[in-house]
Each structure stands twice: as structure tokens, then as C-alpha cells.
Motif scaffolding. Structure first.
Motif, short mmCIF file in Angstrom:
data_model
loop_
_atom_site.label_atom_id
_atom_site.label_comp_id
_atom_site.label_asym_id
_atom_site.label_seq_id
_atom_site.Cartn_x
_atom_site.Cartn_y
_atom_site.Cartn_z
N TYR A 1 64.51 -5.37 34.67
CA TYR A 1 64.31 -6.80 34.48
C TYR A 1 64.42 -7.50 35.83
O TYR A 1 65.00 -6.98 36.77
N ASP B 1 65.42 -10.85 38.18
CA ASP B 1 66.33 -11.98 38.28
C ASP B 1 66.05 -12.70 39.59
O ASP B 1 66.38 -12.20 40.66
N CYS C 1 60.43 -12.87 24.94
CA CYS C 1 61.71 -12.94 25.63
C CYS C 1 62.65 -11.95 24.92
O CYS C 1 62.65 -11.88 23.70
N ARG D 1 65.77 -12.37 28.91
CA ARG D 1 64.78 -12.36 29.98
C ARG D 1 63.40 -12.08 29.40
O ARG D 1 63.25 -11.30 28.47
N SER D 2 62.39 -12.70 30.03
CA SER D 2 61.02 -12.42 29.63
C SER D 2 60.31 -11.52 30.65
O SER D 2 59.27 -10.95 30.33
N SER D 3 60.87 -11.40 31.83
CA SER D 3 60.29 -10.52 32.86
C SER D 3 60.95 -9.16 32.77
O SER D 3 61.93 -8.86 33.46
#
Length: 168
Positions: free
Chosen positions: A95, A97, A123, A136-138
Motif C-alpha cells: 500500500y 502512504d 478502498c 487505503r485505496s492505493s
């Protein structure tokens, strides 16, 4: 009762015979226990696991519903399975950040399921190496190279050693 020829019977309390929903709840628990065992999911993450398992079960067509899903029967709409197609519960993921600029922005984590009503579509809840759960969406799956790379294997082992005492 006599008028309609209905025979009265007594059932044992807290048994599936008293409530048909209990059968589905039992199947849900068995399904999650298998998943928990196969994926080595810590017991303390049971709430994420049961929620995800219930979603899978409600999005799965059944012969008893004429090939429909429970979700479809309830809402009249075909379920959108895009949130559960790419990952399985407790999969290794990376992920992003952006808050840690300028150092590295990609971190190892565990996928815990879709984060409904949080942020944008797709998400997900992610378990960090410190035991914190974030949304998180990434998020991306590990690449085949990352799955076999000795440094990445060591990073996953370290993650597991760090997380197990925190989660029990």
C-alpha cells in the motif's frame, strides 16, 4: 391446533431447528474457520474475517435460490464483486502512504477486506506491521518477483513475527 390438524412438537433450545437462519450462521462460521486455518489469520481479526466471508456468501449464487445470490434476492440488483476480485482475505499487499515524503512510500501489509463507506470506491482495510488497521485505496498485490525475492520473503517473515505478539 386440533382444528387444523397441526401437531405440536418441542425442540431443544438454541438449535438450528428453531430458526432456519441458524443454519446459515453455522455455515458462515464453518466457512470462516476454514479460511482462518488455511490463511493463518489471527483470531483477533475475526470481525474482518466474518464480514468478508458473509459478503462472499451473499454474493455467491445458490441452487436453492434458482441460481440467484442472496444479495440479489434481497435487493433485486446483481452484486458488484469488483471489491473482492483482486484480493483474498489476509493476502500480502503493498500500500502507498504519501504522508511519509520524502522517504519510501510503499509498505507491506495484509488485506482485510473492502472498507465500506470510507473514502472512494475500492478502498480497503489494511493491516500494518504495527497492528494498526488503516483504510487505503492505493493497494496492489505482490508481483511474482516479490513473492520469490529472498529480501521480500524475509520482510514478510519479519512482518509476521512483529504482528503475531500484537494480535495474539
Amino acid at each position: 391446533r386440533k382444528k387444523y390438524l397441526i401437531h405440536q412438537t418441542v425442540t431443544e433450545p438454541h438449535t438450528p431447528q428453531q430458526n432456519k437462519t441458524e443454519l446459515e450462521i453455522g455455515a458462515l462460521k464453518r466457512h470462516y474457520r476454514r479460511l482462518m486455518h488455511n490463511q493463518s489469520i489471527p483470531e483477533s481479526l475475526w470481525d474482518f474475517g466474518l464480514k468478508h466471508t458473509a459478503r462472499i456468501r451473499s454474493f455467491t449464487a445458490r441452487d436453492s435460490l434458482n441460481g440467484r445470490t442472496p444479495y440479489e434476492l434481497l435487493t433485486g440488483q446483481t452484486p458488484d464483486i469488483s471489491e473482492i476480485m483482486e484480493f483474498s482475505l489476509y493476502d500480502w499487499i503493498k500500500y502507498y502512504d504519501s504522508a511519509v515524503f520524502p522517504s519510501k512510500r510503499e509498505f507491506l501489509g495484509r488485506w482485510l477486506g473492502p472498507a465500506e463507506h470510507v473514502g472512494q470506491a475500492l478502498c480497503y482495510y489494511i493491516l500494518k506491521d504495527n497492528g494498526q488497521v488503516i483504510a487505503r485505496s492505493s493497494v496492489r498485490p505482490l508481483t511474482p518477483d516479490e513473492l520469490t525475492n529472498p529480501d521480500e520473503i524475509q520482510a514478510r517473515e519479519n512482518f509476521t513475527k512483529q504482528i503475531n505478539p500484537l494480535l495474539g
